[in-house]
Design a protein around this motif. Structure first.
Motif, PDB file in Angstrom:
ATOM      1  N   PRO A  59       0.838  -1.203   0.000  1.00 57.06           N
ATOM      2  CA  PRO A  59       0.000   0.000   0.000  1.00 57.06           C
ATOM      3  C   PRO A  59       0.871   1.250   0.000  1.00 57.06           C
ATOM      4  O   PRO A  59       1.884   1.312   0.703  1.00 57.06           O
ATOM      5  N   PHE A  60       0.498   2.239  -0.806  1.00 56.66           N
ATOM      6  CA  PHE A  60       1.317   3.449  -0.956  1.00 56.66           C
ATOM      7  C   PHE A  60       0.456   4.673  -0.704  1.00 56.66           C
ATOM      8  O   PHE A  60      -0.656   4.771  -1.217  1.00 56.66           O
ATOM      9  N   ARG A  61       1.002   5.603   0.094  1.00 50.94           N
ATOM     10  CA  ARG A  61       0.292   6.831   0.400  1.00 50.94           C
ATOM     11  C   ARG A  61       1.068   8.015  -0.190  1.00 50.94           C
ATOM     12  O   ARG A  61       2.203   8.277   0.204  1.00 50.94           O
ATOM     13  N   PRO A  62       0.482   8.734  -1.145  1.00 51.26           N
ATOM     14  CA  PRO A  62       1.194   9.869  -1.756  1.00 51.26           C
ATOM     15  C   PRO A  62       1.460  10.984  -0.751  1.00 51.26           C
ATOM     16  O   PRO A  62       0.744  11.129   0.250  1.00 51.26           O
ATOM     17  N   LYS A  84       3.376   2.568  -8.404  1.00 48.90           N
ATOM     18  CA  LYS A  84       3.052   2.205  -7.034  1.00 48.90           C
ATOM     19  C   LYS A  84       1.543   2.150  -6.778  1.00 48.90           C
ATOM     20  O   LYS A  84       1.111   1.891  -5.656  1.00 48.90           O
ATOM     21  N   ALA A  85       0.762   2.386  -7.819  1.00 52.55           N
ATOM     22  CA  ALA A  85      -0.688   2.407  -7.666  1.00 52.55           C
ATOM     23  C   ALA A  85      -1.263   0.994  -7.657  1.00 52.55           C
ATOM     24  O   ALA A  85      -0.701   0.072  -8.244  1.00 52.55           O
ATOM     25  N   ALA A 138      -5.063   3.664  -8.321  1.00 53.32           N
ATOM     26  CA  ALA A 138      -5.373   4.484  -7.154  1.00 53.32           C
ATOM     27  C   ALA A 138      -4.418   4.208  -5.998  1.00 53.32           C
ATOM     28  O   ALA A 138      -3.703   3.190  -5.966  1.00 53.32           O
ATOM     29  N   PHE A 139      -4.439   5.130  -5.015  1.00 57.12           N
ATOM     30  CA  PHE A 139      -3.572   5.066  -3.842  1.00 57.12           C
ATOM     31  C   PHE A 139      -4.397   5.188  -2.562  1.00 57.12           C
ATOM     32  O   PHE A 139      -5.591   5.512  -2.603  1.00 57.12           O
ATOM     33  N   LEU A 140      -3.720   5.003  -1.427  1.00 51.67           N
ATOM     34  CA  LEU A 140      -4.310   5.331  -0.140  1.00 51.67           C
ATOM     35  C   LEU A 140      -4.542   6.843  -0.067  1.00 51.67           C
ATOM     36  O   LEU A 140      -3.889   7.611  -0.788  1.00 51.67           O
ATOM     37  N   PRO A 141      -5.453   7.310   0.792  1.00 50.89           N
ATOM     38  CA  PRO A 141      -5.675   8.757   0.918  1.00 50.89           C
ATOM     39  C   PRO A 141      -4.390   9.466   1.345  1.00 50.89           C
ATOM     40  O   PRO A 141      -3.737   9.037   2.302  1.00 50.89           O
ATOM     41  N   GLU A 166      -7.220   1.635  -1.349  1.00 48.27           N
ATOM     42  CA  GLU A 166      -6.676   2.554  -2.351  1.00 48.27           C
ATOM     43  C   GLU A 166      -7.835   3.167  -3.138  1.00 48.27           C
ATOM     44  O   GLU A 166      -8.190   2.730  -4.232  1.00 48.27           O
ATOM     45  N   ASN A 167      -8.451   4.184  -2.555  1.00 47.82           N
ATOM     46  CA  ASN A 167      -9.655   4.775  -3.153  1.00 47.82           C
ATOM     47  C   ASN A 167      -9.449   6.224  -3.579  1.00 47.82           C
ATOM     48  O   ASN A 167     -10.413   6.931  -3.867  1.00 47.82           O
ATOM     49  N   HIS A 168      -8.176   6.668  -3.640  1.00 40.88           N
ATOM     50  CA  HIS A 168      -7.861   7.994  -4.162  1.00 40.88           C
ATOM     51  C   HIS A 168      -7.191   7.823  -5.521  1.00 40.88           C
ATOM     52  O   HIS A 168      -6.072   7.337  -5.623  1.00 40.88           O
TER      53      HIS A 168
END
Length: 416
Positions: free
Chosen positions: A22-25, A35-36, A102-105, A136-138
């Motif tokens: 999981p990746f958070r920008p 990384k998405a 998509a990514f984590l918020p 990953e909903n962003h």
């Protein structure tokens, strides 16, 4: 008995933990698309003003119709594509099957959709299986089937058609346009009398293809691997088939696809010119008496003609915006409190920019720097030659005093 078989299957699927980390920008940075997390699903709800909605996500196995709508939010720099062209959420019909990266918020406290456990995509969701509610909903990239295939160099090859009363089934496989060693996956796709068939400048129906003798009036016929592009939707199906997709549009040749792309491109160009180009503030050099020199990067995914309107020496207006890209400040439209200035420089990055960035950096000087022009903040900017119009009330936040107006809470989304 079937209940226990399905339960065992979902248990096995749930034990197959995703290899993706999981990746958070980070705020103020464009994340690497590699990384998405990637998935696809049917668009079932849209809140276009707040750039969010819900998808019925296709998971690993399971009964698709049981999959609860999964909320998503577009990142400020998200790229949305429809019919192979830039788009806004309002352009995409409900029911369209979309591909997602998509990514984590980035900041869970400001998320406009529910924040989920980071490993949620690996959890079993009843009869729906796994993967139907990823944390990953962003979203960085949202695209329909035709856009996805064009970007990836793919085409759909039609194997055969089985038809009765202008509806039926097509057997097709999605393959690399130029061939290759990839093993295609064959799918059964439904169509009906409402399916739009595009050929050159013509919009045809199934009945037209039957009348021309290209498809039979009834029964099966080989289509010899005819290469096309498809628009794909989902609808409830009989016969106990849980996941079978439907053809909404069929483009028979490149000319037809190009016309669809052109129409959507013009739609989006008009939209951006009325709402202004979104950008990210890179740096602000403050002067005296409210003067400042602002350096910013224009967001990516737009038509090149929009970027070409930013020319050195030209005049621009810049207004603060929130992460939903809503204009912030002023009660009479985006120009009410906007900073005015002259473009001192326009440069293009020598290397390929990350997805979401245009790689085009602008620098302008203003004698009235507003609060929204701070490093790391999102804002909107327009060349003076673009039309000055008033945006609808739902697309700006006034003076920003209402926190829920600035950062919409996820309370509208049910908790399934």
């Amino acid at each position: 008995m079937m209940k226990y078989v399905l339960g065992s299957l979902f248990l096995v699927l749930g034990l197959c933990v995703s290899a993706e980390e999981p990746f958070r920008p980070e705020a103020g940075k464009f994340p690497a698309v590699e990384k998405a997390h990637t998935y696809r699903g049917e668009l079932v709800f849209v809140d276009h003003a707040n750039r969010r909605g819900s998808l019925r996500v296709q998971g690993a196995g399971g009964t698709y119709f049981r999959n609860a709508p999964h909320p998503f939010a577009l990142l400020p720099y998200a790229v949305v594509r429809y019919h192979g062209a830039p788009a806004d959420l309002r352009d995409i019909p409900l029911g369209t099957v979309l591909h997602v990266k998509a990514f984590l918020p980035p900041d869970p406290k400001l998320s406009a959709v529910p924040v989920l456990p980071v490993d949620n995509k690996d959890k079993i969701a009843g009869y729906s299986g796994t993967g139907v509610a990823p944390a990953e909903n962003h979203v960085l990239l949202l695209e329909d089937e035709a856009s996805h295939c064009q970007r990836e160099g793919l085409v759909w090859k039609l194997k055969d058609v089985d038809i009765k009363n202008n509806e039926g089934m097509i057997v097709a496989s999605c393959e690399p346009k130029d061939g290759g060693n990839a093993k295609p996956t064959t799918e059964n796709l439904t169509f009906d009398a409402a399916t739009r068939i595009w050929r050159g400048r013509e919009c045809l129906s199934v009945a037209d293809l039957v009348a021309e003798g290209l498809w039979p009036a009834s029964g099966k016929k080989s289509l010899d691997g005819q290469a096309v592009q498809l628009g794909i939707t989902w609808r409830p199906t009989p016969d106990g088939i849980f996941t079978r997709f439907h053809i909404s549009d069929l483009w028979l040749d490149d000319s037809a696809m190009q016309r669809a792309t052109l129409v959507q491109t013009e739609t989006h160009k008009a939209f951006i010119r009325s709402r202004w180009m979104p950008a990210l503030v890179d740096n602000v050099e403050y002067g005296k008496f409210g003067r400042a020199t602002v350096t910013a990067t224009l967001f990516g995914g737009m038509d090149t003609s929009l970027y070409a309107d930013f020319q050195k020496g030209g005049q621009v207006l810049a207004n603060g915006a929130e992460n939903t890209l809503k204009h912030a400040g002023g009660a009479y439209g985006p120009a009410h409190m906007a900073s005015k200035g002259t473009l001192l420089n326009v440069t293009k990055a020598a290397v390929e920019p990350p997805l979401g960035s245009s790689g085009i950096q602008i620098q302008f000087e203003t004698d009235l720097v507003i609060e929204g022009l701070r490093p790391g903040r999102v804002f909107r900017v327009r060349p003076a030659g673009w039309p000055q119009v008033q945006v609808p009330r739902e697309e700006y936040v006034g003076d920003g005093s209402n926190a829920e107006d600035r950062f919409p809470t996820p309370i509208i989304f049910p908790k399934y």
